[in-house]
Design a protein around this motif. Sequence first.
Motif, PDB file in Angstrom:
ATOM      1  N   ALA A 149       0.821  -1.215   0.000  1.00 19.40           N
ATOM      2  CA  ALA A 149       0.000   0.000   0.000  1.00 19.40           C
ATOM      3  C   ALA A 149       0.854   1.265   0.000  1.00 19.40           C
ATOM      4  CB  ALA A 149      -0.936  -0.012   1.204  1.00 19.40           C
ATOM      5  N   GLU A 150       1.937   1.273   0.774  1.00 22.80           N
ATOM      6  CA  GLU A 150       2.798   2.452   0.811  1.00 22.80           C
ATOM      7  C   GLU A 150       3.420   2.719  -0.556  1.00 22.80           C
ATOM      8  OE1 GLU A 150       5.627   2.301   3.998  1.00 22.80           O
ATOM      9  OE2 GLU A 150       4.093   2.339   5.565  1.00 22.80           O
ATOM     10  N   GLY A 151       3.817   1.650  -1.253  1.00 20.35           N
ATOM     11  CA  GLY A 151       4.345   1.815  -2.599  1.00 20.35           C
ATOM     12  C   GLY A 151       3.296   2.351  -3.561  1.00 20.35           C
ATOM     13  N   LEU A 152       2.095   1.811  -3.474  1.00 16.29           N
ATOM     14  CA  LEU A 152       1.003   2.262  -4.344  1.00 16.29           C
ATOM     15  C   LEU A 152       0.697   3.737  -4.125  1.00 16.29           C
ATOM     16  CD1 LEU A 152      -1.369  -0.818  -3.956  1.00 16.29           C
ATOM     17  CD2 LEU A 152      -0.134  -0.159  -6.040  1.00 16.29           C
ATOM     18  N   LEU A 153       0.651   4.140  -2.878  1.00 17.76           N
ATOM     19  CA  LEU A 153       0.341   5.535  -2.562  1.00 17.76           C
ATOM     20  C   LEU A 153       1.470   6.458  -3.005  1.00 17.76           C
ATOM     21  CD1 LEU A 153      -1.160   4.831   0.959  1.00 17.76           C
ATOM     22  CD2 LEU A 153      -2.441   5.699  -1.010  1.00 17.76           C
ATOM     23  N   ALA A 154       2.703   6.018  -2.817  1.00 20.35           N
ATOM     24  CA  ALA A 154       3.845   6.821  -3.255  1.00 20.35           C
ATOM     25  C   ALA A 154       3.858   6.990  -4.770  1.00 20.35           C
ATOM     26  CB  ALA A 154       5.151   6.175  -2.792  1.00 20.35           C
ATOM     27  N   GLY A 155       3.386   5.956  -5.475  1.00 25.07           N
ATOM     28  CA  GLY A 155       3.341   6.012  -6.941  1.00 25.07           C
ATOM     29  C   GLY A 155       2.171   6.788  -7.498  1.00 25.07           C
ATOM     30  N   GLY A 156       1.213   7.149  -6.643  1.00 21.86           N
ATOM     31  CA  GLY A 156       0.117   7.996  -7.098  1.00 21.86           C
ATOM     32  C   GLY A 156      -1.254   7.359  -7.188  1.00 21.86           C
ATOM     33  N   ALA A 157      -1.477   6.240  -6.511  1.00 22.92           N
ATOM     34  CA  ALA A 157      -2.818   5.622  -6.527  1.00 22.92           C
ATOM     35  C   ALA A 157      -3.834   6.535  -5.841  1.00 22.92           C
ATOM     36  CB  ALA A 157      -2.782   4.266  -5.830  1.00 22.92           C
ATOM     37  N   ARG A 179      -4.559   0.572   6.160  1.00 24.54           N
ATOM     38  CA  ARG A 179      -4.784   1.655   7.128  1.00 24.54           C
ATOM     39  C   ARG A 179      -3.462   2.155   7.708  1.00 24.54           C
ATOM     40  NH1 ARG A 179      -8.663   3.812   6.324  1.00 24.54           N
ATOM     41  NH2 ARG A 179     -10.775   3.032   6.463  1.00 24.54           N
ATOM     42  N   ARG A 180      -2.576   1.221   8.049  1.00 24.29           N
ATOM     43  CA  ARG A 180      -1.271   1.609   8.593  1.00 24.29           C
ATOM     44  C   ARG A 180      -0.481   2.425   7.578  1.00 24.29           C
ATOM     45  NH1 ARG A 180       1.538  -2.978  12.390  1.00 24.29           N
ATOM     46  NH2 ARG A 180      -0.133  -3.175  13.924  1.00 24.29           N
ATOM     47  N   ALA A 181      -0.584   2.050   6.310  1.00 18.48           N
ATOM     48  CA  ALA A 181       0.114   2.800   5.260  1.00 18.48           C
ATOM     49  C   ALA A 181      -0.437   4.223   5.157  1.00 18.48           C
ATOM     50  CB  ALA A 181      -0.029   2.078   3.925  1.00 18.48           C
ATOM     51  N   LEU A 182      -1.748   4.353   5.181  1.00 19.88           N
ATOM     52  CA  LEU A 182      -2.375   5.679   5.101  1.00 19.88           C
ATOM     53  C   LEU A 182      -1.965   6.542   6.288  1.00 19.88           C
ATOM     54  CD1 LEU A 182      -5.905   4.533   3.890  1.00 19.88           C
ATOM     55  CD2 LEU A 182      -4.313   5.968   2.594  1.00 19.88           C
ATOM     56  N   ASP A 183      -1.963   5.933   7.470  1.00 16.88           N
ATOM     57  CA  ASP A 183      -1.569   6.676   8.668  1.00 16.88           C
ATOM     58  C   ASP A 183      -0.104   7.092   8.595  1.00 16.88           C
ATOM     59  OD1 ASP A 183      -4.106   6.349   9.644  1.00 16.88           O
ATOM     60  OD2 ASP A 183      -3.618   4.703  11.009  1.00 16.88           O
ATOM     61  N   VAL A 189      -7.422   8.132   1.388  1.00  9.40           N
ATOM     62  CA  VAL A 189      -8.001   7.773   0.095  1.00  9.40           C
ATOM     63  C   VAL A 189      -9.056   6.691   0.323  1.00  9.40           C
ATOM     64  CG1 VAL A 189      -5.786   8.251  -1.052  1.00  9.40           C
ATOM     65  CG2 VAL A 189      -6.398   5.893  -0.481  1.00  9.40           C
ATOM     66  N   PRO A 190      -9.969   6.502  -0.626  1.00  9.31           N
ATOM     67  CA  PRO A 190     -10.965   5.440  -0.474  1.00  9.31           C
ATOM     68  C   PRO A 190     -10.301   4.067  -0.353  1.00  9.31           C
ATOM     69  CG  PRO A 190     -11.609   6.945  -2.233  1.00  9.31           C
ATOM     70  CD  PRO A 190     -10.209   7.313  -1.841  1.00  9.31           C
ATOM     71  N   LEU A 191     -10.870   3.241   0.520  1.00  6.33           N
ATOM     72  CA  LEU A 191     -10.380   1.880   0.739  1.00  6.33           C
ATOM     73  C   LEU A 191     -11.508   0.918   0.364  1.00  6.33           C
ATOM     74  CD1 LEU A 191      -8.298  -0.121   1.720  1.00  6.33           C
ATOM     75  CD2 LEU A 191      -8.895   0.442   4.074  1.00  6.33           C
TER      76      LEU A 191
END
Length: 299
Positions: A149-157, A179-183, A189-191
């Motif tokens: 999830a952290e990679g996805l968010l860093a890449g722009g998901a 959730r931990r990644a978002l925090d 973002v929507p989950l």
Amino acid sequence: MTAARVGALRTALATRVVVADGAMGTMLQAQEPTLEDFQQLEGCNEVLNVTRPDIVRSVHEAYFAVGVDCVETNTFGANHAAMAEYDIAGRVYELSEAGARIAREVADEFTAREGRQRWVLGSMGPGTKLPTLGHIGYGTIRDGLQANAEGLLAGGADALLVETTQDLLQTKAAVLGARRALDALGLDVPLLVSMAFETTGTMLLGSEIGAALTALEPLGIDLIGLNCSTGPAEMGEHLRHLARNARIPLLCMPNAGLPVLTNDGAYFPLAPDQLADAQETFVREYGLSLVGGCCGTTP
């Protein structure tokens, strides 16, 4: 990621039917990547995010070209269990970030060209081991999916899609990892959670739709629904239960029917118009917010 773009996705999910893409793996394999492209890890599609971004990009372009609102990242196997089988568990974040970045670039190009917002759903697959059966530890799954999830968010998901889940314990681990990644990144973002129900009417480990909803809805997810395993015909009863009992919006991404086995391998029998008709019925009867396709579907 921009708050405005994510806000627009939330608004779209709340006010209309958002259309996602279809199958990824078969589209990649159709371009016949070489063993070298896979870095000798045959069948590890996520490695193509690094070695052959052009192939991955072409799949996203094909789906956006026919008008979908969002595409899923090529990260279905970017989790600890699946990557450990290739002995590259340490590359989960790298391959997730690369996959999201490719999809983001293509989405932004189409947004700029056509003036219509396009989005990226970060695919978080189930892995290959079931914690309920003791195949893998709960913490190992959760932490691996947090890295995903952290990679996805860093890449722009723009959203995280926990998909094709077959084990409620695995699903919970994925949601908490997300959730931990978002925090950790200070993002919101929507989950989304999408479960796979067998032709037996339950998930692989026997959980019924009511149990799944009861277990997952309190985790604070934004959408819940079904994908993979079956075609739309087998999903109607589950969607009916969700429509009556869920307090959050619904999604559905069926296969193009149940696979038919032939001497030349398996094929999926539903034609595009048949799948479209089924999804239209689901939207009308159950008020779906997000539709798309899974195995056997194409642009």
